[in-house]
Design an enzyme around this catalytic site. Sequence first.
Site, PDB file in Angstrom:
ATOM      1  N   LYS B 117       0.801  -1.228   0.000  1.00  0.00           N
ATOM      2  CA  LYS B 117       0.000   0.000   0.000  1.00  0.00           C
ATOM      3  C   LYS B 117       0.833   1.277   0.000  1.00  0.00           C
ATOM      4  CE  LYS B 117      -4.137  -1.932   2.000  1.00  0.00           C
ATOM      5  NZ  LYS B 117      -3.662  -3.260   2.443  1.00  0.00           N
ATOM      6  N   GLU B 201      -2.742   6.237   8.071  1.00  0.00           N
ATOM      7  CA  GLU B 201      -3.384   7.229   7.201  1.00  0.00           C
ATOM      8  C   GLU B 201      -4.556   7.921   7.876  1.00  0.00           C
ATOM      9  OE1 GLU B 201      -6.429   4.849   4.243  1.00  0.00           O
ATOM     10  OE2 GLU B 201      -4.346   5.025   3.675  1.00  0.00           O
ATOM     11  N   HIS B 236     -14.532  -3.131   9.009  1.00  0.00           N
ATOM     12  CA  HIS B 236     -13.848  -2.855   7.737  1.00  0.00           C
ATOM     13  C   HIS B 236     -13.918  -4.018   6.768  1.00  0.00           C
ATOM     14  CE1 HIS B 236     -12.361   1.075   8.736  1.00  0.00           C
ATOM     15  NE2 HIS B 236     -12.261   0.614   9.957  1.00  0.00           N
ATOM     16  N   ARG B 295      -5.773  -8.862  -7.623  1.00  0.00           N
ATOM     17  CA  ARG B 295      -6.280 -10.241  -7.587  1.00  0.00           C
ATOM     18  C   ARG B 295      -7.753 -10.204  -7.942  1.00  0.00           C
ATOM     19  NH1 ARG B 295      -9.280  -9.208  -2.917  1.00  0.00           N
ATOM     20  NH2 ARG B 295      -8.138  -8.037  -1.361  1.00  0.00           N
TER      21      ARG B 295
END
Lengths: 159, 478
Positions: B117, B201, B236, B295
């Site tokens: 990421k 983040e 999440h 993917r």
Amino acid sequence: MRYYFLNQDMKEFSLDVEIQPGKVMEFTHEGAKTKLFLKSLAGKNYYSFDGVAWKKLAALGVNEVLVSNSEVYKVYRGFKPSGLNKGGAGALVTQMPGKIVKIMKKEGDKVSKGETVLILEAMKMENEIKSGADGTVKSVNVKEGQALEAGFLMVEIEE
Amino acid sequence: MKGKRVLIINRGEIAIRVAKALNELGLVSVGVWTDNETEPPHLEFCQEWVRLAGSNNKETYLDIPKIMKLIDDYKIDGVHPGYGFLSENREFSEALAKKGITFIGPNPTAVYKMGAKDISKQVAKEAGVPVVPGSVGEVPTVDEAVKLGNEMGYPILLKAVAGGGGKGMRPCYSEEDVKNNFAAVQREALSSFGYAGLLVEKYILNPHHIEVQILADKKGNVYHVFERECSVQRRHQKIIEEAPSPFIGNDEALRKSICETAVKCARAVNYDSAGTVEFIMGEDKKFYFLEMNTRIQVEHPITEEITGVDLVANMIKAAFGEELDFKSQEDIKIQGHAIELRICAEDPISMLPAPGKIVGFETTFPQGIRFDHCIYPKFTITPDFDPMIGKLIARGFNRDVALRKVRNAVDGLIIDGIKTNIALHKVILDEDHFRKGNYSTNYIGTVKPQEKVAHKEDIKSFMLKVAAIELNQMGGKV
């Protein structure tokens, strides 16, 4: 035949069923009677509460456990078990199978209600297992890395 | 491509989905059987299977040397990783490339650039794609995470560099929170993905999770297959997805903009497979690049349903250098609306995993339902794997029709013996905000549909279950 249902908190209720002639079952729950009509057609079973409108009856594989939304019941057909009682707020018992990742407290440590005692990994998630009471750690029955079944008493806290 | 032997390094419903596509294309599907699974249902769909010895994921689905040996021993030409496990592992795709084994996924450089990421954000930034503010690269210590948090302002999100699917990811609302969670997220990252690196983040409030499906080949063609909205999430992790996004709705300019931005991201890494560019969209309809999943994704069926594009088959064709089923972006059109419910072995109220053994399974579905699953009576769901056991997918002429069909289908889905989130799905599908398509990723946390799930069903449902038990005693029929 009397059915006893016992949930995870050991709360129970019962339901009586009587098989009557003509493929009818009569249920009694808290004094109220309900008739259930049954039919077998082409390998499937069907039910009706009024004998006119019918629906498919789902097949059940085993008879010992019954799950209803968030509740899991042990089913006792025709008898009621004795000697069952629930642990107190200081008994930390696994709710599902898992593995101990970390133990934060040892025997004799003081803990307060809501404090994390150990971390249990189940289904790839880490779950903080917190004390349900203020008290002292009486016993730690697990080791880090140990795999456990549901219903295992991991830690006892004396209030 | 025909006759090539492809090893599926996965299990459950995705192994079944991949095996079906391989068989259909004339390749040989080879499944794996690990020691901690009894009677895995995917083997039925594979033309062959090999034993992958070991009793935990580290020794099996994540053990690269062991898998490489199987590839040698059983003359494997290609590997499909499914999702999770090694699907976005750079080491694995490089090891395969070195041996000349076809990895059914993107090239190793794309996996490297988009799989991690921290690097993917940098790549997106350089391609001119807006990104969410956050750490530049990995954050090695809790002190640095705290420092970043204090600079950006809370809440912040701690997430695994190698993560995905909501695992190894936790929001922190204070310095205290960061200190409490840092080590735990590292451990989760290590056990789920084999790598403990973390990112920090900014955490955007009330966002929509909108993602764009990408399909690209080895000749430099990159297409988008429109967007999906996956804003119904718990911890999440997505539980309901739909395509197209109700939040974008009829705003074709916005749809075009987000889809073309996704293509730009994919082009930036010379993407050459099926993949997904995930965005976070605020209430102002501004969107930011979140990550790219290199993917096939869990929720790919809804895109297949509304476009008719077989993503898994095209992904396999792309990997072997074959042409895709279509020639231009204009060939791909949205027709109707699709909704997917993830059926999970979990408590419908607490939403916590609830492993166990399935004892009864029946389906009575309306016309046009797709059920991708690995459920059968006596199937045991162990704590070693993800609790998702099936995906119930409905396509309709429009959103209302898709809703009607999926609502009816979930009534006809009976799984006995374990707790499932079926009761929660029923509540959500009947709930006003969801019905109107008016929801963000905070839906579960604020609308709290789980609180409207009855702890137990009414007494009549107990009577029916008792009737079924009594019928069992009588030999199964009256």
